[in-house]
Design a protein around this motif. Structure first.
Motif, PDB file in Angstrom:
ATOM      1  N   MET A 156       0.833  -1.206   0.000  1.00 14.51           N
ATOM      2  CA  MET A 156       0.000   0.000   0.000  1.00 14.51           C
ATOM      3  C   MET A 156       0.865   1.253   0.000  1.00 14.51           C
ATOM      4  O   MET A 156       0.546   2.249  -0.661  1.00 14.51           O
ATOM      5  CB  MET A 156      -0.935  -0.016   1.214  1.00 14.51           C
ATOM      6  CG  MET A 156      -1.948  -1.155   1.199  1.00 14.51           C
ATOM      7  SD  MET A 156      -2.901  -1.297   2.727  1.00 14.51           S
ATOM      8  CE  MET A 156      -3.893   0.183   2.614  1.00 14.51           C
ATOM      9  N   LEU A 157       1.974   1.215   0.734  1.00 13.66           N
ATOM     10  CA  LEU A 157       2.863   2.372   0.773  1.00 13.66           C
ATOM     11  C   LEU A 157       3.534   2.585  -0.576  1.00 13.66           C
ATOM     12  O   LEU A 157       3.716   3.715  -1.030  1.00 13.66           O
ATOM     13  CB  LEU A 157       3.911   2.178   1.870  1.00 13.66           C
ATOM     14  CG  LEU A 157       4.808   3.384   2.185  1.00 13.66           C
ATOM     15  CD1 LEU A 157       3.962   4.540   2.689  1.00 13.66           C
ATOM     16  CD2 LEU A 157       5.847   3.009   3.228  1.00 13.66           C
ATOM     17  N   LYS A 158       3.889   1.485  -1.252  1.00 11.07           N
ATOM     18  CA  LYS A 158       4.508   1.591  -2.576  1.00 11.07           C
ATOM     19  C   LYS A 158       3.540   2.179  -3.588  1.00 11.07           C
ATOM     20  O   LYS A 158       3.901   3.018  -4.413  1.00 11.07           O
ATOM     21  CB  LYS A 158       4.981   0.215  -3.010  1.00 11.07           C
ATOM     22  CG  LYS A 158       5.706   0.212  -4.349  1.00 11.07           C
ATOM     23  CD  LYS A 158       6.175  -1.185  -4.701  1.00 11.07           C
ATOM     24  CE  LYS A 158       6.870  -1.194  -6.060  1.00 11.07           C
ATOM     25  NZ  LYS A 158       7.325  -2.563  -6.431  1.00 11.07           N
ATOM     26  N   ASN A 159       2.285   1.755  -3.522  1.00  5.65           N
ATOM     27  CA  ASN A 159       1.281   2.290  -4.453  1.00  5.65           C
ATOM     28  C   ASN A 159       1.008   3.760  -4.202  1.00  5.65           C
ATOM     29  O   ASN A 159       0.783   4.533  -5.124  1.00  5.65           O
ATOM     30  CB  ASN A 159      -0.014   1.496  -4.325  1.00  5.65           C
ATOM     31  CG  ASN A 159       0.143   0.068  -4.815  1.00  5.65           C
ATOM     32  OD1 ASN A 159       1.027  -0.220  -5.628  1.00  5.65           O
ATOM     33  ND2 ASN A 159      -0.698  -0.829  -4.313  1.00  5.65           N
ATOM     34  N   SER A 160       1.025   4.166  -2.909  1.00  4.58           N
ATOM     35  CA  SER A 160       0.745   5.568  -2.609  1.00  4.58           C
ATOM     36  C   SER A 160       1.897   6.466  -2.988  1.00  4.58           C
ATOM     37  O   SER A 160       1.703   7.642  -3.275  1.00  4.58           O
ATOM     38  CB  SER A 160       0.448   5.733  -1.111  1.00  4.58           C
ATOM     39  OG  SER A 160       1.575   5.354  -0.336  1.00  4.58           O
ATOM     40  N   ASN A 161       3.164   5.927  -3.018  1.00  3.49           N
ATOM     41  CA  ASN A 161       4.333   6.742  -3.369  1.00  3.49           C
ATOM     42  C   ASN A 161       4.696   6.642  -4.834  1.00  3.49           C
ATOM     43  O   ASN A 161       5.670   7.251  -5.271  1.00  3.49           O
ATOM     44  CB  ASN A 161       5.539   6.305  -2.528  1.00  3.49           C
ATOM     45  CG  ASN A 161       5.358   6.634  -1.065  1.00  3.49           C
ATOM     46  OD1 ASN A 161       4.629   7.560  -0.723  1.00  3.49           O
ATOM     47  ND2 ASN A 161       6.028   5.874  -0.194  1.00  3.49           N
ATOM     48  N   LYS A 162       3.978   5.870  -5.644  1.00  2.00           N
ATOM     49  CA  LYS A 162       4.300   5.716  -7.060  1.00  2.00           C
ATOM     50  C   LYS A 162       4.050   7.031  -7.787  1.00  2.00           C
ATOM     51  O   LYS A 162       3.014   7.658  -7.615  1.00  2.00           O
ATOM     52  CB  LYS A 162       3.441   4.614  -7.677  1.00  2.00           C
ATOM     53  CG  LYS A 162       3.838   4.275  -9.106  1.00  2.00           C
ATOM     54  CD  LYS A 162       2.946   3.191  -9.651  1.00  2.00           C
ATOM     55  CE  LYS A 162       3.178   1.891  -8.910  1.00  2.00           C
ATOM     56  NZ  LYS A 162       2.363   0.806  -9.511  1.00  2.00           N
ATOM     57  N   PRO A 163       5.012   7.534  -8.617  1.00  2.00           N
ATOM     58  CA  PRO A 163       4.800   8.814  -9.319  1.00  2.00           C
ATOM     59  C   PRO A 163       3.652   8.717 -10.307  1.00  2.00           C
ATOM     60  O   PRO A 163       3.295   7.646 -10.791  1.00  2.00           O
ATOM     61  CB  PRO A 163       6.139   9.061 -10.036  1.00  2.00           C
ATOM     62  CG  PRO A 163       6.907   7.793  -9.956  1.00  2.00           C
ATOM     63  CD  PRO A 163       6.320   6.938  -8.892  1.00  2.00           C
ATOM     64  N   LYS A 164       3.072   9.838 -10.551  1.00  2.00           N
ATOM     65  CA  LYS A 164       1.894   9.889 -11.415  1.00  2.00           C
ATOM     66  C   LYS A 164       2.227   9.538 -12.848  1.00  2.00           C
ATOM     67  O   LYS A 164       1.381   9.052 -13.587  1.00  2.00           O
ATOM     68  CB  LYS A 164       1.244  11.274 -11.355  1.00  2.00           C
ATOM     69  CG  LYS A 164       0.647  11.599 -10.004  1.00  2.00           C
ATOM     70  CD  LYS A 164      -0.036  12.939 -10.034  1.00  2.00           C
ATOM     71  CE  LYS A 164      -0.665  13.277  -8.686  1.00  2.00           C
ATOM     72  NZ  LYS A 164      -1.328  14.584  -8.690  1.00  2.00           N
ATOM     73  N   ASP A 165       3.512   9.814 -13.296  1.00  2.00           N
ATOM     74  CA  ASP A 165       3.854   9.525 -14.686  1.00  2.00           C
ATOM     75  C   ASP A 165       3.786   8.034 -14.976  1.00  2.00           C
ATOM     76  O   ASP A 165       3.457   7.619 -16.067  1.00  2.00           O
ATOM     77  CB  ASP A 165       5.270  10.030 -14.992  1.00  2.00           C
ATOM     78  CG  ASP A 165       5.330  11.553 -14.947  1.00  2.00           C
ATOM     79  OD1 ASP A 165       4.260  12.161 -15.106  1.00  2.00           O
ATOM     80  OD2 ASP A 165       6.428  12.108 -14.740  1.00  2.00           O
ATOM     81  N   GLU A 166       4.074   7.217 -13.949  1.00  2.00           N
ATOM     82  CA  GLU A 166       4.013   5.784 -14.168  1.00  2.00           C
ATOM     83  C   GLU A 166       2.583   5.308 -14.335  1.00  2.00           C
ATOM     84  O   GLU A 166       2.331   4.247 -14.858  1.00  2.00           O
ATOM     85  CB  GLU A 166       4.686   5.057 -12.996  1.00  2.00           C
ATOM     86  CG  GLU A 166       6.176   5.365 -12.894  1.00  2.00           C
ATOM     87  CD  GLU A 166       6.822   4.591 -11.756  1.00  2.00           C
ATOM     88  OE1 GLU A 166       6.133   3.718 -11.209  1.00  2.00           O
ATOM     89  OE2 GLU A 166       7.986   4.851 -11.437  1.00  2.00           O
ATOM     90  N   LYS A 167       1.641   6.028 -13.799  1.00  2.00           N
ATOM     91  CA  LYS A 167       0.238   5.640 -13.886  1.00  2.00           C
ATOM     92  C   LYS A 167      -0.435   6.187 -15.138  1.00  2.00           C
ATOM     93  O   LYS A 167      -1.630   6.023 -15.304  1.00  2.00           O
ATOM     94  CB  LYS A 167      -0.526   6.129 -12.650  1.00  2.00           C
ATOM     95  CG  LYS A 167       0.018   5.565 -11.365  1.00  2.00           C
ATOM     96  CD  LYS A 167      -0.732   6.107 -10.173  1.00  2.00           C
ATOM     97  CE  LYS A 167      -0.149   5.597  -8.871  1.00  2.00           C
ATOM     98  NZ  LYS A 167      -0.852   6.140  -7.693  1.00  2.00           N
TER      99      LYS A 167
END
Length: 601
Positions: free
Chosen positions: A540-551
């Motif tokens: 959950m912490l990894k998903n919340s810190n993932k940069p927006k460009d990757e999404k």
């Protein structure tokens, strides 16, 4: 042809094996999920097979008359057919016919038994209130004697049913076990003091009516069934939400009954002396009961203004009245004070706490704005919960009962938290007992951005707003009752437990809080759940810190876009030119690129 048939059969076998493997995988996942969380149930425990074709429905057979059968009315109405007619019947008649009286009755929780005690107490009150009236006042006459006797024997029937039907079926506790055996319950009642008093209550003194006439005093033993009255009081107070109101009514009834008995005695004394024979006795005018009751009120409450007794009998009677009145009135006042004091004990505690807090704030000269917020917190907490601290009430209960209350209040909310799904069920139960309730006032900060997160919050009532934006005041989302936030901070480490936004109470909000320290103490006993929670928290912490460009979201616009990389083939050609020391356009271009790199550095 043989090779093609072989390939077709092998393809069919492979396809069927793949289907079986898929079904076994699904079954394994279901069993694993059920073992991890017993609450998750599955409708089909075995692999599903290909659905069979439904059999064709049989055509409806018409009745002998040749006409198709009409549809019966749908809904809650029930019909029965007899010969050629249709009659409507009520389903409660079937329930009444099929009802079976219970073989044993729990006297503490069975509401039917409480209702029966109400009828027994009504019969007891009939005897206690009307036997003195019929004995003293001339209200029982030969013209209405049959009415009095009908009600008397109806009360006797209620007494008899109480002995033969209810009392012999009451459960009791022996050696810590609840006894429900019919023979044991009957023997326990026959050995009790209650049975002896019930038998005395039904002594057949009515046979003396044939010799002395219908004298109400012969029914005086019916008033000895007082144990049913006190049992009814205990059972009724246990099911009432505001039992103090009933206690006040009951205490008032005690006072009225003592005045009632005194009025009957005064009329009897007046009749013994002779109505109107002296100024002290009743003169026989007006409503006899109302006049005598008024005299009893003035005597027992010692108001005064009464005529002086003349004879020795009147003097002794008046002295006994005064002594009884002082004693009874003081007892009633004391009992009423205790009832009212017990009913307002919580309010008194709330007032004393609030007064002490105000005195403390005034001593240290706390600003008025802070004092007003403290007073608001006290008032809202008291009116919303009826107490200032719920833990003070629950700490008196056994651990099992506290767990039951916590499950009913919080389990549906906590079980929906994604972080705790799949964990040991007993771990969640232990966690529910560690939750504590906190009330936040409007615009109070629940948590601030950048703080170290040590708690998880569950919204029980009210709403909170998550603030963000450049100014930190933009409402990003509003969380309502049942929402959970801050759960990642319980297990995150290495800077991951910092709050990422401000959370403010929107209006009054009641939150449940779970401390990180309490959760760590619980997880010591559940290592498998601890591993699962660590894994989920990291994900959950990894998903919340993932940069927006990757999404796939657009990144921040750049003022100077980055320079494209030099092609690899072109870089190889430039390197070869430099090693050979050649001259020409490539050598000049290589020298120019070196200057650009130096300028950029």
């Amino acid at each position: 042809r043989i090779s093609s048939a072989t390939s077709l059969s092998s393809a069919f076998i492979n396809t069927r094996l793949q289907e079986l493997v898929k079904l076994f995988k699904e079954r394994t996942e279901k069993v694993k999920e059920k073992l991890t969380d017993p609450d998750v149930t599955s409708d089909d425990e075995s692999p599903t097979t290909s659905p069979a074709k439904p059999a064709p429905a049989a055509a409806p057979v018409p009745p002998p008359g040749g006409e198709p059968e009409q549809d019966k009315p749908a809904g809650d109405e029930h019909y029965c057919e007899m010969l050629c007619c249709t009659f409507k019947y009520w389903p409660w008649l079937d329930h009444l016919k099929n009802y079976r009286f219970p073989s044993s009755i729990d006297p503490l929780t069975n509401l039917m038994y409480v209702l029966w005690l109400f009828f027994v107490v009504m019969a007891w009150n009939w005897n206690c209130w009307l036997i003195p009236v019929r004995w003293a006042f001339p209200y029982q006459t030969p013209a209405n004697i049959h009415c009095w006797l009908v009600v008397d024997y109806l009360c006797d029937l209620i007494y008899l049913l109480d002995i033969l039907v209810f009392q012999i079926r009451l459960q009791f506790v022996q050696g810590g076990d609840i006894i429900t055996d019919k023979k044991a319950m009957k023997e326990n009642y026959l050995r009790s003091q209650r049975f002896k008093m019930d038998v005395v209550c039904l002594l057949p003194l009515d046979f003396f009516y044939f010799k002395v006439g219908v004298n109400p005093l012969l029914r005086f033993p019916r008033c000895l069934k007082y144990m049913a009255f006190f049992e009814f009081n205990n059972r009724l107070e246990a099911i009432l939400s505001k039992a103090y109101i009933y206690r006040v009514i009951r205490t008032t009834a005690y006072l009225l009954y003592s005045l009632h008995v005194n009025s009957c005695l005064y009329y009897w004394a007046s009749a013994y002396e002779g109505l109107g024979s002296t100024t002290w006795v009743y003169d026989g005018e007006g409503n006899s009961y109302i006049r005598c009751y008024y005299w009893a009120v003035k005597t027992l409450i010692t108001i005064g203004g009464l005529p002086d007794p003349k004879t020795l009998f009147e003097i002794i009677f008046q002295l006994l009245n005064y002594f009884t009145g002082v004693f009874a009135f003081s007892v009633m006042i004391g009992q009423m004070r205790d009832v009212v004091g017990a009913a307002t004990a919580g309010q008194t505690y709330y007032r004393s706490c609030m007064d002490s807090t105000i005195k403390y704030m005034n001593f240290y000269k706390i600003p008025k704005t802070v004092q007003n917020r403290v007073k608001t917190w006290y008032e809202y907490t008291w009116h919303s919960q009826g107490m200032l601290d719920e833990s003070e009430l629950l700490v008196q209960l056994p651990d099992k009962m506290r767990l039951d209350i916590a499950i009913d209040v919080n389990y549906n909310i906590v079980s929906k938290v994604a972080l705790f799904q799949g964990c040991d069920r007993q771990m969640i139960f232990d966690m529910l007992k560690r939750l504590r309730s906190v009330v936040y006032l409007p615009n109070d900060y629940v948590c601030k951005k950048g703080e170290i997160g040590r708690e998880m919050y569950i919204i029980q009532a009210g709403q909170v707003q998550v603030l963000g934006g450049p100014d930190g005041k933009t409402v990003l989302v509003t969380l309502k009752a049942g929402s959970v936030f801050g759960e990642i901070s319980l297990l995150a480490a290495g800077g991951g437990n910092r709050r990422t936004a401000n959370v403010v109470a929107h209006g009054f909000a009641n939150l449940f809080i779970l401390d990180k320290k309490d959760l760590n103490e619980i997880l010591v006993h559940y290592p498998e759940s601890q591993k699962l929670l660590r894994k989920k928290a990291k994900k959950m912490l990894k998903n919340s810190n993932k940069p927006k460009d990757e999404k796939g979201a657009p990144g921040d616009p750049l003022i100077i876009p980055p320079k494209a990389d030099t092609p690899k083939l072109f870089q190889a050609a430039l390197a070869a030119t430099g090693r050979m020391g050649g001259k020409g356009s490539l050598a000049q271009l290589r020298w120019r690129l070196k200057e650009l790199k130096a300028m950029q550095a």
